[in-house]
Scaffold this motif. Sequence first.
Motif, mmCIF file in Angstrom:
data_model
loop_
_atom_site.group_PDB
_atom_site.id
_atom_site.type_symbol
_atom_site.label_atom_id
_atom_site.label_comp_id
_atom_site.label_asym_id
_atom_site.label_seq_id
_atom_site.Cartn_x
_atom_site.Cartn_y
_atom_site.Cartn_z
ATOM 1 N N PRO A 41 -45.320 -11.627 50.621
ATOM 2 C CA PRO A 41 -44.690 -10.708 51.717
ATOM 3 C C PRO A 41 -45.598 -10.528 52.629
ATOM 4 C CG PRO A 41 -44.014 -9.808 49.427
ATOM 5 C CD PRO A 41 -44.937 -10.952 49.244
ATOM 6 N N LYS A 42 -45.051 -10.533 53.924
ATOM 7 C CA LYS A 42 -46.151 -10.352 55.010
ATOM 8 C C LYS A 42 -46.247 -8.791 55.586
ATOM 9 C CE LYS A 42 -47.316 -14.750 55.360
ATOM 10 N NZ LYS A 42 -46.627 -15.282 54.476
ATOM 11 N N SER A 43 -44.929 -8.042 55.433
ATOM 12 C CA SER A 43 -45.013 -6.733 56.079
ATOM 13 C C SER A 43 -44.985 -5.758 55.061
ATOM 14 C CB SER A 43 -43.646 -6.549 56.897
ATOM 15 O OG SER A 43 -42.450 -6.881 55.885
ATOM 16 N N TRP A 44 -45.118 -5.988 53.873
ATOM 17 C CA TRP A 44 -45.272 -5.083 52.677
ATOM 18 C C TRP A 44 -45.523 -5.522 51.427
ATOM 19 C CZ3 TRP A 44 -42.220 -4.478 48.202
ATOM 20 C CH2 TRP A 44 -41.092 -5.304 48.346
ATOM 21 N N HIS A 45 -46.055 -4.807 50.458
ATOM 22 C CA HIS A 45 -46.390 -5.446 49.281
ATOM 23 C C HIS A 45 -46.627 -4.172 48.367
ATOM 24 C CE1 HIS A 45 -48.310 -7.450 45.901
ATOM 25 N NE2 HIS A 45 -47.792 -8.668 46.234
ATOM 26 N N PRO A 46 -46.065 -4.298 47.104
ATOM 27 C CA PRO A 46 -46.397 -3.204 46.113
ATOM 28 C C PRO A 46 -47.891 -2.720 46.018
ATOM 29 C CG PRO A 46 -44.610 -4.576 45.289
ATOM 30 C CD PRO A 46 -45.135 -5.442 46.383
#
Length: 330
Positions: A41-46
Amino acid sequence: MILSNLDFAIHAFCDHFLAFSSVTSLILVAALVLDRLLGEPKSWHPLIWFGRWVDLCRQYIQLPLDASASRQRMVGVLAWLVAVLPWLMVLLALLWLLPDWLDILLSVLVLYFVIGWQSLREHALAIYQPLSASPLSDDKLDEARRAVSYIVSRDTQNLDESAVAKAGIESVLENGSDAIFAPIFWFLIFGAPGVLLYRLANTLDAMWGYKTESLLHFGWFAARFDDVLNYIPARLVIYTYGACGHWRAAIRSARRPSARWKSPNAGPVMAAGAGALGIQLGGEAPYFGKIETRPILGEGELPKPHHLKEAIWLVDKSVILWGLVVCLLV
């Protein structure tokens, strides 16, 4: 009667094992396909949220630097537990409470978020594409230097063509083990909790496992625990790289004492990959304004841009091999 009951128990166990094995293979294949198609994911990641939590844990738990080494290590263990255990307990609770089909979906998502196969490929190709331009212009070389700076810690602004390729290849081979094969291994052993534990421990090592004045003792447990978790997967990766490349050179390179100069895991993995590709890695490299002399890893010619593409393909073949083995045997 006893034999009849025993026969029933054996059949029940076999049915349960086969069902579990087929689900495990399904989850692995689904996660690999998702990763290959969607990438990271480019915009967010856990892990971004986890990183913020880790910073808070260190801020409130770490002792002043004048504390004894033993106390700093004890507090480092406590901080590690506070950072990791809550998230592990949440996942275990969800897997216990959710119905089976949601358990499978959750496991696929956890494994997808942890595996970094496509992300590694994208970073490596961003180095290879400008580096493979013919003729290689200064602008293209600068583009390759910028791309490799995102995945290595060495100084990259003055690297020549071969040094850029070498840095990229070393990162691809080492991170292939950390970002792909170790997560798969711990998923096969302990399911989604195992792969989550591995990724959180690996992230803590990346954040705390440095031999700086402030982290030498506080981050000691984070670094050592990550070494333990990577030990068996790294050995499997050595043989996998050998099976997908030049077998004898890979195994011979990994077994040399010089391969263990930095880490019990990263060095042998890179050496095996270098041997499998028929090239030499290691040697001199600039770090923080100084030239660090490292042992030669592997055997063969000096790296060229096309070897970076071959390193990507070596990791791809290794992933396919692991997938086939899991589907056939697990």
